[in-house]
Design a protein around this motif. Sequence first.
Motif, PDB file in Angstrom:
ATOM      1  N   ILE A  25      -7.927  -6.071  18.041  1.00 54.61           N
ATOM      2  CA  ILE A  25      -8.518  -6.157  19.460  1.00 54.61           C
ATOM      3  C   ILE A  25      -9.050  -7.701  19.562  1.00 54.61           C
ATOM      4  O   ILE A  25      -9.617  -8.092  18.532  1.00 54.61           O
ATOM      5  CB  ILE A  25      -9.779  -5.130  19.641  1.00 54.61           C
ATOM      6  N   THR A  26      -8.885  -8.463  20.924  1.00 58.00           N
ATOM      7  CA  THR A  26      -9.578  -9.497  20.632  1.00 58.00           C
ATOM      8  C   THR A  26     -10.843  -9.536  21.645  1.00 58.00           C
ATOM      9  O   THR A  26     -10.841  -8.863  22.639  1.00 58.00           O
ATOM     10  CB  THR A  26      -8.733 -10.718  21.555  1.00 58.00           C
ATOM     11  N   GLU A  73     -13.996 -11.626  23.328  1.00 54.18           N
ATOM     12  CA  GLU A  73     -14.401 -12.921  23.520  1.00 54.18           C
ATOM     13  C   GLU A  73     -15.848 -13.459  23.228  1.00 54.18           C
ATOM     14  O   GLU A  73     -16.737 -12.596  23.515  1.00 54.18           O
ATOM     15  CB  GLU A  73     -13.986 -13.118  24.985  1.00 54.18           C
ATOM     16  N   GLN A  74     -16.026 -14.472  22.451  1.00 53.95           N
ATOM     17  CA  GLN A  74     -17.185 -14.976  22.278  1.00 53.95           C
ATOM     18  C   GLN A  74     -18.128 -15.189  23.329  1.00 53.95           C
ATOM     19  O   GLN A  74     -17.688 -15.774  24.478  1.00 53.95           O
ATOM     20  CB  GLN A  74     -17.393 -16.257  21.494  1.00 53.95           C
ATOM     21  N   GLY A  75     -19.197 -14.647  23.273  1.00 52.19           N
ATOM     22  CA  GLY A  75     -20.175 -14.784  24.610  1.00 52.19           C
ATOM     23  C   GLY A  75     -20.156 -13.750  25.713  1.00 52.19           C
ATOM     24  O   GLY A  75     -20.794 -13.794  26.756  1.00 52.19           O
ATOM     25  N   ALA A  76     -19.168 -12.900  25.316  1.00 54.25           N
ATOM     26  CA  ALA A  76     -18.968 -11.752  26.448  1.00 54.25           C
ATOM     27  C   ALA A  76     -19.303 -10.229  26.096  1.00 54.25           C
ATOM     28  O   ALA A  76     -19.386 -10.196  24.864  1.00 54.25           O
ATOM     29  CB  ALA A  76     -17.481 -11.837  26.936  1.00 54.25           C
ATOM     30  N   THR A  77     -19.688  -9.472  27.250  1.00 52.39           N
ATOM     31  CA  THR A  77     -19.704  -8.038  26.763  1.00 52.39           C
ATOM     32  C   THR A  77     -18.688  -7.673  26.360  1.00 52.39           C
ATOM     33  O   THR A  77     -17.664  -7.476  27.380  1.00 52.39           O
ATOM     34  CB  THR A  77     -20.768  -7.379  27.701  1.00 52.39           C
ATOM     35  N   PHE A  78     -18.374  -6.898  25.344  1.00 56.98           N
ATOM     36  CA  PHE A  78     -17.024  -6.088  25.092  1.00 56.98           C
ATOM     37  C   PHE A  78     -17.382  -4.530  25.157  1.00 56.98           C
ATOM     38  O   PHE A  78     -18.302  -3.986  24.675  1.00 56.98           O
ATOM     39  CB  PHE A  78     -16.688  -6.295  23.620  1.00 56.98           C
ATOM     40  N   THR A  79     -16.706  -3.996  26.031  1.00 50.24           N
ATOM     41  CA  THR A  79     -16.543  -2.649  26.217  1.00 50.24           C
ATOM     42  C   THR A  79     -15.350  -1.833  26.091  1.00 50.24           C
ATOM     43  O   THR A  79     -14.284  -2.492  26.759  1.00 50.24           O
ATOM     44  CB  THR A  79     -17.257  -2.215  27.738  1.00 50.24           C
ATOM     45  N   LEU A  80     -15.182  -0.785  25.185  1.00 48.39           N
ATOM     46  CA  LEU A  80     -13.756  -0.178  24.833  1.00 48.39           C
ATOM     47  C   LEU A  80     -13.973   1.168  25.391  1.00 48.39           C
ATOM     48  O   LEU A  80     -14.537   1.873  24.607  1.00 48.39           O
ATOM     49  CB  LEU A  80     -13.456  -0.313  23.699  1.00 48.39           C
ATOM     50  N   PRO A  81     -13.893   1.750  26.474  1.00 48.17           N
ATOM     51  CA  PRO A  81     -13.619   3.244  26.625  1.00 48.17           C
ATOM     52  C   PRO A  81     -12.369   3.571  26.263  1.00 48.17           C
ATOM     53  O   PRO A  81     -11.076   3.340  26.513  1.00 48.17           O
ATOM     54  CB  PRO A  81     -13.900   3.316  28.196  1.00 48.17           C
ATOM     55  N   VAL A  82     -12.485   5.005  25.437  1.00 47.49           N
ATOM     56  CA  VAL A  82     -11.681   5.636  25.251  1.00 47.49           C
ATOM     57  C   VAL A  82     -11.536   7.240  25.533  1.00 47.49           C
ATOM     58  O   VAL A  82     -12.504   7.942  25.279  1.00 47.49           O
ATOM     59  CB  VAL A  82     -11.238   5.702  23.326  1.00 47.49           C
ATOM     60  N   ILE A  94     -16.505  -4.615  14.095  1.00 45.99           N
ATOM     61  CA  ILE A  94     -15.624  -5.885  14.359  1.00 45.99           C
ATOM     62  C   ILE A  94     -15.666  -6.456  13.146  1.00 45.99           C
ATOM     63  O   ILE A  94     -16.663  -6.945  12.515  1.00 45.99           O
ATOM     64  CB  ILE A  94     -16.260  -6.541  15.302  1.00 45.99           C
ATOM     65  N   ARG A  95     -14.366  -6.576  12.592  1.00 49.07           N
ATOM     66  CA  ARG A  95     -13.953  -7.296  11.160  1.00 49.07           C
ATOM     67  C   ARG A  95     -13.158  -8.274  11.591  1.00 49.07           C
ATOM     68  O   ARG A  95     -12.330  -8.302  12.477  1.00 49.07           O
ATOM     69  CB  ARG A  95     -13.615  -6.385  10.201  1.00 49.07           C
ATOM     70  N   LEU A  96     -12.883  -9.628  11.178  1.00 50.42           N
ATOM     71  CA  LEU A  96     -12.159 -10.677  11.305  1.00 50.42           C
ATOM     72  C   LEU A  96     -10.656 -10.237  11.144  1.00 50.42           C
ATOM     73  O   LEU A  96      -9.761 -10.477  11.800  1.00 50.42           O
ATOM     74  CB  LEU A  96     -12.413 -11.915  10.513  1.00 50.42           C
ATOM     75  N   THR A  97     -10.627  -9.399   9.934  1.00 54.30           N
ATOM     76  CA  THR A  97      -8.923  -8.947   9.791  1.00 54.30           C
ATOM     77  C   THR A  97      -9.308  -7.410   9.584  1.00 54.30           C
ATOM     78  O   THR A  97     -10.597  -7.011   8.918  1.00 54.30           O
ATOM     79  CB  THR A  97      -8.421  -9.548   8.603  1.00 54.30           C
ATOM     80  N   ASP A 106     -22.897  -6.087  23.011  1.00 52.38           N
ATOM     81  CA  ASP A 106     -23.420  -6.975  24.127  1.00 52.38           C
ATOM     82  C   ASP A 106     -23.267  -8.515  23.685  1.00 52.38           C
ATOM     83  O   ASP A 106     -22.993  -9.037  22.724  1.00 52.38           O
ATOM     84  CB  ASP A 106     -24.964  -6.734  24.474  1.00 52.38           C
ATOM     85  N   ASP A 107     -23.171  -9.068  25.160  1.00 54.86           N
ATOM     86  CA  ASP A 107     -22.840 -10.589  25.090  1.00 54.86           C
ATOM     87  C   ASP A 107     -23.736 -11.529  24.062  1.00 54.86           C
ATOM     88  O   ASP A 107     -23.319 -12.351  23.590  1.00 54.86           O
ATOM     89  CB  ASP A 107     -23.078 -11.282  26.405  1.00 54.86           C
ATOM     90  N   ASP A 108     -25.012 -10.894  23.890  1.00 52.24           N
ATOM     91  CA  ASP A 108     -25.808 -11.679  23.001  1.00 52.24           C
ATOM     92  C   ASP A 108     -25.409 -11.608  21.554  1.00 52.24           C
ATOM     93  O   ASP A 108     -25.840 -12.454  20.729  1.00 52.24           O
ATOM     94  CB  ASP A 108     -27.635 -11.351  23.445  1.00 52.24           C
ATOM     95  N   VAL A 109     -24.855 -10.496  21.184  1.00 57.84           N
ATOM     96  CA  VAL A 109     -24.447 -10.374  19.782  1.00 57.84           C
ATOM     97  C   VAL A 109     -22.925 -11.189  19.814  1.00 57.84           C
ATOM     98  O   VAL A 109     -22.845 -11.942  18.614  1.00 57.84           O
ATOM     99  CB  VAL A 109     -23.842  -8.759  19.501  1.00 57.84           C
ATOM    100  N   THR A 110     -22.144 -11.251  20.444  1.00 57.55           N
ATOM    101  CA  THR A 110     -20.933 -11.961  20.527  1.00 57.55           C
ATOM    102  C   THR A 110     -21.153 -13.378  20.506  1.00 57.55           C
ATOM    103  O   THR A 110     -20.429 -14.180  19.857  1.00 57.55           O
ATOM    104  CB  THR A 110     -19.949 -11.485  21.580  1.00 57.55           C
ATOM    105  N   ALA A 111     -22.084 -13.696  21.386  1.00 51.38           N
ATOM    106  CA  ALA A 111     -22.379 -15.221  21.223  1.00 51.38           C
ATOM    107  C   ALA A 111     -22.711 -15.863  19.966  1.00 51.38           C
ATOM    108  O   ALA A 111     -22.347 -17.119  19.661  1.00 51.38           O
ATOM    109  CB  ALA A 111     -23.575 -15.743  22.319  1.00 51.38           C
ATOM    110  N   ASP A 112     -23.170 -15.053  19.089  1.00 51.62           N
ATOM    111  CA  ASP A 112     -23.797 -15.516  17.740  1.00 51.62           C
ATOM    112  C   ASP A 112     -22.698 -15.754  16.578  1.00 51.62           C
ATOM    113  O   ASP A 112     -22.674 -16.469  15.678  1.00 51.62           O
ATOM    114  CB  ASP A 112     -24.773 -14.745  17.108  1.00 51.62           C
ATOM    115  N   TYR A 113     -21.377 -15.393  17.101  1.00 52.32           N
ATOM    116  CA  TYR A 113     -20.289 -15.519  16.327  1.00 52.32           C
ATOM    117  C   TYR A 113     -19.040 -16.425  16.789  1.00 52.32           C
ATOM    118  O   TYR A 113     -18.760 -16.585  17.922  1.00 52.32           O
ATOM    119  CB  TYR A 113     -19.655 -14.023  16.157  1.00 52.32           C
ATOM    120  N   VAL A 114     -18.332 -17.164  15.863  1.00 47.35           N
ATOM    121  CA  VAL A 114     -17.088 -17.849  16.141  1.00 47.35           C
ATOM    122  C   VAL A 114     -16.128 -17.011  15.392  1.00 47.35           C
ATOM    123  O   VAL A 114     -16.037 -16.941  14.175  1.00 47.35           O
ATOM    124  CB  VAL A 114     -17.260 -19.253  15.559  1.00 47.35           C
ATOM    125  N   TRP A 115     -15.279 -16.583  16.115  1.00 49.45           N
ATOM    126  CA  TRP A 115     -14.237 -15.783  15.560  1.00 49.45           C
ATOM    127  C   TRP A 115     -13.014 -15.866  16.281  1.00 49.45           C
ATOM    128  O   TRP A 115     -12.589 -16.489  17.239  1.00 49.45           O
ATOM    129  CB  TRP A 115     -14.406 -14.076  15.757  1.00 49.45           C
TER     130      TRP A 115
END
Length: 84
Positions: free
Chosen positions: A8-9, A11-20, A46-49, A75-84
């Motif tokens: 799954i990709t 995006e850095q700085g975006a809120t990620f939502t996955l409904p299943v 979320i893991r790099l690989t 949430d976006d504040d969590v993804t903003a802290d990472y470079v992936w």
Amino acid sequence: MVAVAHDITVEQGATFTLPVVCFERDPDTLQLTVRDLTRWTGAMQIRLTADSTDILATAVVAVDVATGTVTATIDDDVTADYVW
């Protein structure tokens, strides 16, 4: 129900939502019905690989028993802290 790994990709700085929506198939009629998720819990990391031991983020998981939907959110504040 078994755990599965998917690429799954996020995006850095975006809120990620996955409904299943979880379904089960009747073995006799092959009809799909919404899975009863009573007493089920969910988790998502979320893991790099897939083989990586480093956890980059952990999702907040909500289980909606009425609709059979499991939603994972980071949430976006969590993804903003990472470079992936």
